[in-house]
Design an enzyme around this catalytic site. Sequence first.
Site, mmCIF file in Angstrom:
data_model
loop_
_atom_site.group_PDB
_atom_site.id
_atom_site.type_symbol
_atom_site.label_atom_id
_atom_site.label_comp_id
_atom_site.label_asym_id
_atom_site.label_seq_id
_atom_site.Cartn_x
_atom_site.Cartn_y
_atom_site.Cartn_z
ATOM 1 N N ARG A 106 2.845 -13.428 7.632
ATOM 2 C CA ARG A 106 2.464 -14.291 6.498
ATOM 3 C C ARG A 106 3.639 -15.222 6.252
ATOM 4 O O ARG A 106 4.749 -14.772 5.993
ATOM 5 C CB ARG A 106 2.186 -13.458 5.246
ATOM 6 C CG ARG A 106 2.111 -14.308 3.994
ATOM 7 C CD ARG A 106 1.602 -13.565 2.789
ATOM 8 N NE ARG A 106 0.189 -13.316 2.901
ATOM 9 C CZ ARG A 106 -0.579 -12.943 1.877
ATOM 10 N NH1 ARG A 106 -0.064 -12.766 0.676
ATOM 11 N NH2 ARG A 106 -1.872 -12.735 2.047
ATOM 12 N N HIS A 133 -6.203 -18.936 5.822
ATOM 13 C CA HIS A 133 -6.142 -17.475 5.568
ATOM 14 C C HIS A 133 -7.338 -16.820 6.277
ATOM 15 O O HIS A 133 -8.268 -16.325 5.642
ATOM 16 C CB HIS A 133 -6.198 -17.234 4.061
ATOM 17 C CG HIS A 133 -5.796 -15.845 3.641
ATOM 18 N ND1 HIS A 133 -5.343 -14.890 4.525
ATOM 19 C CD2 HIS A 133 -5.789 -15.250 2.411
ATOM 20 C CE1 HIS A 133 -5.065 -13.775 3.850
ATOM 21 N NE2 HIS A 133 -5.334 -13.968 2.572
ATOM 22 N N GLN A 136 -8.770 -13.157 5.508
ATOM 23 C CA GLN A 136 -9.516 -13.069 4.253
ATOM 24 C C GLN A 136 -10.987 -13.439 4.464
ATOM 25 O O GLN A 136 -11.896 -12.754 3.981
ATOM 26 C CB GLN A 136 -8.901 -14.033 3.222
ATOM 27 C CG GLN A 136 -9.630 -14.030 1.891
ATOM 28 C CD GLN A 136 -9.496 -12.700 1.177
ATOM 29 O OE1 GLN A 136 -8.396 -12.221 0.977
ATOM 30 N NE2 GLN A 136 -10.605 -12.086 0.795
ATOM 31 N N ASP A 217 -10.757 -19.380 -6.299
ATOM 32 C CA ASP A 217 -9.420 -18.878 -5.930
ATOM 33 C C ASP A 217 -8.451 -19.420 -6.980
ATOM 34 O O ASP A 217 -8.803 -20.301 -7.780
ATOM 35 C CB ASP A 217 -9.044 -19.351 -4.507
ATOM 36 C CG ASP A 217 -7.737 -18.731 -3.995
ATOM 37 O OD1 ASP A 217 -7.265 -17.739 -4.605
ATOM 38 O OD2 ASP A 217 -7.184 -19.245 -3.006
ATOM 39 N N CYS A 258 -10.684 -14.009 -3.557
ATOM 40 C CA CYS A 258 -9.847 -13.237 -2.626
ATOM 41 C C CYS A 258 -8.812 -12.382 -3.349
ATOM 42 O O CYS A 258 -8.298 -11.429 -2.767
ATOM 43 C CB CYS A 258 -9.172 -14.165 -1.624
ATOM 44 S SG CYS A 258 -7.949 -15.266 -2.368
ATOM 45 N N ARG A 286 -11.001 -6.128 3.587
ATOM 46 C CA ARG A 286 -9.822 -6.616 4.315
ATOM 47 C C ARG A 286 -9.397 -5.555 5.326
ATOM 48 O O ARG A 286 -9.063 -5.855 6.468
ATOM 49 C CB ARG A 286 -8.658 -6.887 3.345
ATOM 50 C CG ARG A 286 -8.867 -8.039 2.387
ATOM 51 C CD ARG A 286 -8.930 -9.363 3.077
ATOM 52 N NE ARG A 286 -7.749 -9.627 3.867
ATOM 53 C CZ ARG A 286 -6.581 -10.056 3.381
ATOM 54 N NH1 ARG A 286 -6.450 -10.313 2.105
ATOM 55 N NH2 ARG A 286 -5.548 -10.302 4.182
HETATM 56 N N1 CP Z 1 -6.058 -11.883 -0.830
HETATM 57 C C1 CP Z 1 -4.823 -11.640 -0.382
HETATM 58 O O1 CP Z 1 -4.439 -12.043 0.717
HETATM 59 O O2 CP Z 1 -4.045 -10.914 -1.225
HETATM 60 P P1 CP Z 1 -2.493 -10.583 -1.088
HETATM 61 O O3 CP Z 1 -1.749 -11.867 -1.375
HETATM 62 O O4 CP Z 1 -2.253 -9.546 -2.141
HETATM 63 O O5 CP Z 1 -2.214 -10.099 0.286
HETATM 64 N N1 NVA Z 2 -4.526 -19.524 -2.183
HETATM 65 C C1 NVA Z 2 -3.747 -18.340 -2.481
HETATM 66 C C2 NVA Z 2 -4.311 -17.156 -1.762
HETATM 67 C C3 NVA Z 2 -3.591 -15.868 -2.028
HETATM 68 C C4 NVA Z 2 -4.131 -14.710 -1.242
HETATM 69 C C5 NVA Z 2 -2.308 -18.565 -2.107
HETATM 70 O O1 NVA Z 2 -2.030 -19.104 -1.028
HETATM 71 O O2 NVA Z 2 -1.437 -18.245 -2.929
#
Ligand code: CP
Ligand code: NVA
Length: 300
Positions: A106, A133, A136, A217, A258, A286
Amino acid sequence: MHFLDIDMTPQKDLRKIVDEAHAMKKARLGRSKGALDDEQPLAGQMVALIFEKPSTRTRVSFDVGVRQMGGQTMLLTGSEMQLGHGETIADTARVLSRYVDLIMIRTFEEATLLEMAEHASVPVINGLTNRTHPCQIMADIMTFEEHRGPIKGKKVVWCGDGNNVFASFAHAAKQFDFELIFTGPEPLDPQADLKGLYSIERNPSTAVMNADLVVADTWVSMHDPQSARERRHNQLRGYQVNAELLSKAKDESLFMHCLPAHRDDEATSEVMDGPHSVIFDEAENRLHAQKAVMRWCLGV
Ligand code: CP
Ligand code: NVA
């Protein structure tokens, strides 16, 4: 095989991954979370989980998923690695490939992910970038189909910021053949290269009409500057998913987010905890979807 994005993965493989995720979930129904799966495809495999941004779901679901399949994990925080102190991504990728069988990362820039994939000799999985993502959305497709059957031909409406999660939805719309509508303010339109994968309707009430799935989101993503917070809230307030807006969708519509959510900003608690919401199934899935992604990557 790397799992970098939904638009970079063959359609038939995406279908296979979702189908396998359903089957794997079913196969361990009723077991405790730490119980092993009957099949142990990751036995003898070591998986590195690298986080340059915070995470709850991605971190825990990958870790638990690997263990259920008999593998081992190593959690690495970007800032605690030499990566955060000037070592190149390419060298990090080459070194990690000597120790582990699979890398999940990530990170911020998509270029970091692509460079990792280019120089790693083991599969790399995208655990979120500023741009997409994909894990997700694999879980989201699985969740929709678990509740409502095939997503093909369904109407999905995204309310709010045209962000990284939306981008993966746009890729999925093409690959899984559903209709995707974006409703949000023009300054927060999705990235230009997604054009053609979705349509825009500025009026949220019109957009949501007859939707099968409504998605929200956070209004401020991890990569957005905190200084943009107030402006974004002002721009997005009219796109909140509340009971009144959701009542315009089909009676059997689903609501997804998400997570993490800012309750009563992008969606009200009434909606999040209401009868249309499947947000916690989405979070659970997930785990199952990523287990199938890892099997696909490793060919096991
Ligand atoms: N939805 C998601 O990716 O959550 P986290 O940021 O907690 O991993
Ligand atoms: N759009 C959000 C998703 C988190 C899982 C972010 O990137 O912070």
